[in-house]
Design an enzyme around this catalytic site. Structure first.
Site, PDB file in Angstrom:
ATOM      1  N   CYS A 166      50.156  44.949  41.243  1.00 44.77           N
ATOM      2  CA  CYS A 166      49.403  43.731  41.557  1.00 44.77           C
ATOM      3  C   CYS A 166      49.237  42.928  40.268  1.00 44.77           C
ATOM      4  O   CYS A 166      48.801  43.473  39.247  1.00 44.77           O
ATOM      5  CB  CYS A 166      48.040  44.098  42.142  1.00 44.77           C
ATOM      6  SG  CYS A 166      46.942  42.685  42.270  1.00 44.77           S
ATOM      7  N   CYS A 415      28.677  31.645  44.453  1.00 44.64           N
ATOM      8  CA  CYS A 415      30.083  31.959  44.717  1.00 44.64           C
ATOM      9  C   CYS A 415      30.562  31.241  45.976  1.00 44.64           C
ATOM     10  O   CYS A 415      31.644  31.521  46.469  1.00 44.64           O
ATOM     11  CB  CYS A 415      30.292  33.467  44.810  1.00 44.64           C
ATOM     12  SG  CYS A 415      29.229  34.246  46.014  1.00 44.64           S
TER      13      CYS A 415
END
Ligand code: SAH
Length: 460
Positions: A166, A415
């Site tokens: 990843c 967020c």
């Protein structure tokens, strides 16, 4: 029937130009005034698309061919970027990603918050927008060939895409996953099968302290015991930095990754890391920001917005393991933290001690219960309140208490710009004004954006 409905139908092949990017990263283009959302496209792309779903006012289409690529289009580093649900924007130039995120915050503040003349400061981007995550959670499932699939969920589904590497995770993950694959194979550990709710190994959680090099591996299992755990330990111990190996029990049929029970297998039950000069102890169940380099910038900004001189009483709501609280404590008289996860509060108290910080006190509970109760019983004085809620934002009852307590400043770390805008609107209707706001990119290649806003009491 309007002319728009006739214009676009399912399975139509159309040519459009992408003009904007939606909230979840999909490109937006128009065909005869009809809006289409197209995944994996960038502003400026001229594309051929196939209509998959045509609603009354807008529809969804699949990218068939890029006829003329946008100047902002780049080749994703990750070969599975278009399938994996983790990254939505890897095909977009990083500077353009930053512009998109800043606009997202501005749009929310304008449309949801009703703000005008927004005092927006330039977004803080990352110097290295790859390999930044200190936490990765790999779902484990069963492949058609009977082997274990370990990787990430495809966008909007629970289909696991087997992943070797990843590009936004820690590099040490590869060796850990490689070893766990061989362990599963050798000892016939049954991967979890979500639909049937059977099998043992559900998830692999890896956390890495970027400054200390500490590594934690936690295996989430649908059972009470992991067979051959000694062999697991022997293998994982060889990974440089390995400090903590544990099991998490999750026997529920649920999307929630972690259960409540942790069984330590080897090493410490936590790892440590630094943000700035402050050392933090991190347990598997505690929230810890995933991008340590940008987190330092985020907290510095929150501290700057708080503008502390040393004699202030500060509340840090949704404090997690006390990360922001301890940052603030360096400059304040007293900081009180509130957090709902008991293990995180244990970490917060231990972290204060670890850093010999004496002017903090932490409370377990929901912010919307603890603060109103304390205020009612003790008629608290406070100078600055910092909030850092999860995506759903603050409860109305908490906002009511905040305005009743009337601190000079409220620093809102968010967020989710949509709930930020909603909550700031409430504060502005109740005695505050928006003084400063700035986005910080914590999650390159994803659509998420973090930001900090400073609200001041109008009568100050
Ligand atoms: N400020 C911390 C954590 C922010 S994440 C940091 O920067 O590391 C949000 C935190 O809010 C999580 O730790 C979560 O467990 C906590 N939380 C969620 N709902 C809550 C609530 N109602 N009251 C208090 N804390 C809550």
């Amino acid at each position: 029937m309007t002319s728009l409905q006739i214009a676009v139908r399912k399975n139509d092949l159309l040519e459009i130009t992408i003009e904007d990017i939606g909230n979840d990263g999909q490109g937006i283009g128009k065909y005869n005034g009809y809006t289409l959302f197209v995944k994996d496209t960038v502003v400026g792309d001229r594309v051929q698309v196939k209509v998959m779903k045509a609603g009354k006012t807008y529809g969804y289409a699949k990218l068939v061919e890029i006829l003329q690529p946008s100047e902002y289009r780049v080749t994703p580093r990750c070969p599975i970027a278009d399938k994996c649900g983790g990254c939505q924007l890897q095909h977009m130039d990083y500077q353009k990603q930053l512009e998109y995120k800043e606009n997202k915050v501005l749009n929310c503040l304008t449309r949801i918050g009703g703000f005008k003349d927004i005092p927006m400061e330039p977004i803080i981007g990352m110097d290295q927008p790859y390999y930044y995550r200190n936490k990765s959670q790999f779902p484990v499932g069963l492949r058609k060939d009977g082997k274990a699939a370990i990787g990430f969920y495809a966008g909007r589904t629970h289909t696991i895409i087997d992943t070797e590497h990843c590009y936004i995770g820690a590099k040490v993950n590869d060796d850990i996953i490689k070893f766990i694959r061989s362990f599963i194979e050798e000892y016939k550990i049954e991967p979890y099968q979500e639909e049937a709710h059977k099998g043992l190994l559900r998830h692999i959680l890896i956390r890495v302290g970027f400054h200390t090099g500490d590594v934690m591996v936690c295996l989430v299992i649908n059972g009470n015991k992991l067979p051959h755990s000694q062999e697991l330990i022997q293998g994982l111990k060889k990974i440089p930095g390995m400090k903590s190996i544990c099991i998490n029990i999750n026997k529920e049929k649920t999307n929630v990754i972690l259960g409540e029970k942790i069984i330590p297998l080897w090493g410490e039950p936590y790892i440590t890391d630094y943000i700035g000069s402050i050392k933090y102890r991190i347990s598997p169940l505690s929230f810890y920001q995933v991008n340590p380099i940008q987190t330092k910038k985020l907290y510095d900004l929150a501290l700057e917005y708080a503008g502390l001189k040393g004699d202030e009483i500060v509340w840090d709501l949704y404090c997690g393991i006390g990360t922001i609280s301890l940052f603030l404590a360096q400059k304040a008289k007293q900081v009180y933290g509130v957090e709902i996860v008991p293990a995180a509060i244990e970490d917060a108290r231990a972290n204060a001690e670890l850093n010999s910080i004496k002017n903090t006190e932490f409370f377990v509970g929901a912010a919307e219960e603890v603060l109103p109760n304390k205020h009612r019983d003790e008629n608290l004085h406070c100078d600055v309140i910092v909030v850092d809620p999860p995506r759903k934002g603050c409860d109305q009852s908490l906002l009511e208490t905040i305005t009743a307590m009337a601190p000079k400043k409220v620093v809102y770390v968010s967020c989710d710009p949509a709930t930020l805008a909603r909550d700031l609107k409430y504060l502005c209707e109740n005695g505050y004004e928006l003084k400063r706001v700035r986005a910080v990119d914590q999650f390159s290649h994803s659509v998420h954006v973090e930001c900090v806003a400073l609200m001041s009491r109008v009568d100050e």
